[in-house]
Motif scaffolding. Structure first.
Motif, PDB file in Angstrom:
ATOM      1  N   GLN A 187      10.269  26.235   3.124  1.00 38.71           N
ATOM      2  CA  GLN A 187      10.397  27.692   4.286  1.00 38.71           C
ATOM      3  C   GLN A 187       9.504  26.608   5.382  1.00 38.71           C
ATOM      4  OE1 GLN A 187       8.427  29.765   0.869  1.00 38.71           O
ATOM      5  NE2 GLN A 187       6.544  29.948   2.245  1.00 38.71           N
ATOM      6  N   THR A 188       8.596  25.338   4.937  1.00 33.60           N
ATOM      7  CA  THR A 188       7.736  24.888   6.200  1.00 33.60           C
ATOM      8  C   THR A 188       8.663  23.485   6.420  1.00 33.60           C
ATOM      9  OG1 THR A 188       6.170  24.700   4.469  1.00 33.60           O
ATOM     10  CG2 THR A 188       6.693  23.564   5.950  1.00 33.60           C
ATOM     11  N   ARG A 191      10.768  25.660   9.508  1.00 31.64           N
ATOM     12  CA  ARG A 191       9.470  26.458  10.273  1.00 31.64           C
ATOM     13  C   ARG A 191       9.343  25.549  11.796  1.00 31.64           C
ATOM     14  NH1 ARG A 191       4.690  26.067  10.220  1.00 31.64           N
ATOM     15  NH2 ARG A 191       4.163  25.574   8.329  1.00 31.64           N
ATOM     16  N   PHE A 195      12.140  26.715  13.686  1.00 35.52           N
ATOM     17  CA  PHE A 195      11.600  27.077  14.792  1.00 35.52           C
ATOM     18  C   PHE A 195      11.173  27.242  14.970  1.00 35.52           C
ATOM     19  CE2 PHE A 195      12.551  29.529  10.103  1.00 35.52           C
ATOM     20  CZ  PHE A 195      13.921  29.228   9.784  1.00 35.52           C
ATOM     21  N   GLU A 196      10.330  26.593  14.803  1.00 35.26           N
ATOM     22  CA  GLU A 196       9.202  26.049  16.441  1.00 35.26           C
ATOM     23  C   GLU A 196       9.931  25.146  17.293  1.00 35.26           C
ATOM     24  OE1 GLU A 196       5.818  24.579  14.444  1.00 35.26           O
ATOM     25  OE2 GLU A 196       5.237  26.026  13.229  1.00 35.26           O
ATOM     26  N   SER A 204      11.712  33.553  10.147  1.00 39.37           N
ATOM     27  CA  SER A 204      11.320  32.802   8.284  1.00 39.37           C
ATOM     28  C   SER A 204      12.311  32.655   7.526  1.00 39.37           C
ATOM     29  CB  SER A 204       9.916  34.009   8.325  1.00 39.37           C
ATOM     30  OG  SER A 204       9.049  33.031   7.301  1.00 39.37           O
TER      31      SER A 204
END
Length: 394
Positions: A187-188, A191, A195-196, A204
């Motif tokens: 998940q990190t 992200r 995603f960022e 998420s």
């Protein structure tokens, strides 16, 4: 060359900005298709030359509450997660953190059967042949999910590298590799790296409290209400919540090649193995066909590839109970479409919607199981061995 979608939208919405308002003709046709296919909610975005040029949401996120679907409504991405995961993996390949052709024993700190959940493969040494390339291209030979088997155990249906067999299990193995090699939870990684990068603020791999009240309700084929799941575990094979705005931004970035070297992007969209299964599901069934050879249907890395009248094309679907999603891209024009729905019936309108936007694309809709709402005769299981293609695409 401008795609037909942009021509249609320009005619309907002359003088629109970079993100046009809805076009009356397109809207009317989408609503007609939704009514015919019994789809309560659909969000649609069109991309051209690497930019989102049109986006709109139709119908309801919650029918009973009369809450309209919006382009920022939280929707379940399902297996669209796999494509975003593949993009992140290719970044690791770029950075030489991971090698596509490295065998699994060289990538893990202990034998795969020693990890929780993989003891089933202890007596089958073929797990040692698995590579990230096979896992990303669904050519591992592992079936989709072990619970499909009567004994609910994981096994190989074909020798690794020999045939396309859609496998969520394979993506979960690659997640294990990625997390161990990077020392970072999935998940990190997603992200920070995906995603960022693409401004996906409402996306998420696990449920976020700030999503509450903004998520869609889902609907089964008969209209049965299915609550939106709050997933607490990141899964490469499918745990991502997203929005139309966010996934369209990702898809536009993919078409631009942002975040990958030219070499990695070319590798991702290079045919890895020709697809010979009559239909995608269940792709572990025996039987082969040459029907899709004319369009060059093949496994890419995270995507399925084929040759369309608009040039090389790639796509990914995302399906679950009460969810049908579709992303399609054309490399030459950096154009494409994203459709997210809260219905099990939306796959019945995807082909006519694509043809409304782009004209004939030779989309392998029968292989995908995207049987149009007005062709119920093609739904019986006995049609499995008789592939059907659009006229002129043979």
């Amino acid at each position: 060359m401008k795609i037909r979608a942009l021509i249609v939208l320009a005619a309907l919405c002359a003088g629109c900005a970079a993100v046009p308002q809805r076009g009356p003709g397109v809207d009317a046709d989408v609503r007609r298709l939704m009514d015919a296919a019994l789809v309560p909610g659909l969000a649609l975005a069109v991309i051209d030359h690497g930019q989102v040029v049109y986006r709109h949401a139709y119908g309801h996120a919650d029918v009973a509450a009369a809450r309209p679907l919006r382009t920022d409504t939280i929707m379940y991405g399902a297996s669209l997660t796999k494509a975003a995961f593949a993009y992140m993996v290719m970044q690791l390949v770029d950075e030489q953190v991971l090698a596509l052709d490295a065998p699994l024993p060289s990538l893990l700190s202990k034998p795969l059967p020693d990890y929780p959940g993989y003891a089933d493969l202890g007596d089958d040494p073929r797990w040692r042949l698995l590579t990230p390339r096979m896992l990303l291209s669904h050519t591992s030979g592992l079936l989709n999910w072990r619970f499909i088997n009567d004994n609910r155990k994981l096994d190989f249906k074909y020798p690794p590298g020999s045939r396309y067999v859609y496998s969520g299990e394979g993506l979960q193995i690659l997640q294990l590799v990625v997390e161990e090699r990077t020392g970072t939870p999935l998940q990190t990684l997603m992200r920070q790296r995906v995603f960022e990068r693409f401004g996906m603020r409402n996306t998420s791999m696990v449920w976020r409290d700030d999503f509450s009240g903004r998520e869609t309700v889902h609907y089964g084929g008969d209209g049965t209400v299915i609550a939106h799941q709050h997933r607490s575990r990141a899964r490469a094979a499918g745990s991502m919540d997203t929005t139309l705005d966010d996934y369209a931004s990702f898809m536009a970035g993919v078409l631009r090649g942002e975040g990958l070297s030219a070499k990695a992007r070319e590798e991702m969209f290079s045919p890895q193995l020709a697809i010979v299964s009559p239909r995608q599901f269940p792709s572990h069934w025996p039987g082969e066909t040459a029907a899709y050879r004319g369009i060059g249907l093949a496994a890419g890395l995270g995507w399925v590839l084929y040759n369309s009248p608009l040039g090389p094309a790639f796509f990914k679907e995302g399906n679950d109970d009460g969810t049908n999603n579709f992303a399609l891209g054309f490399l030459r024009t950096q154009s494409g479409v994203v459709m997210l729905s809260n219905s099990s019936n939306a796959d019945r309108m995807f082909l006519p919607a694509v043809e409304r936007l782009f004209g004939g694309t030779c989309l392998p809709w029968y292989w995908m199981g995207y049987i149009p709402y007005d062709r119920p005769d093609l739904r019986p299981p006995d049609r499995h061995a008789q592939p059907v293609l659009s006229p002129g695409c043979e």
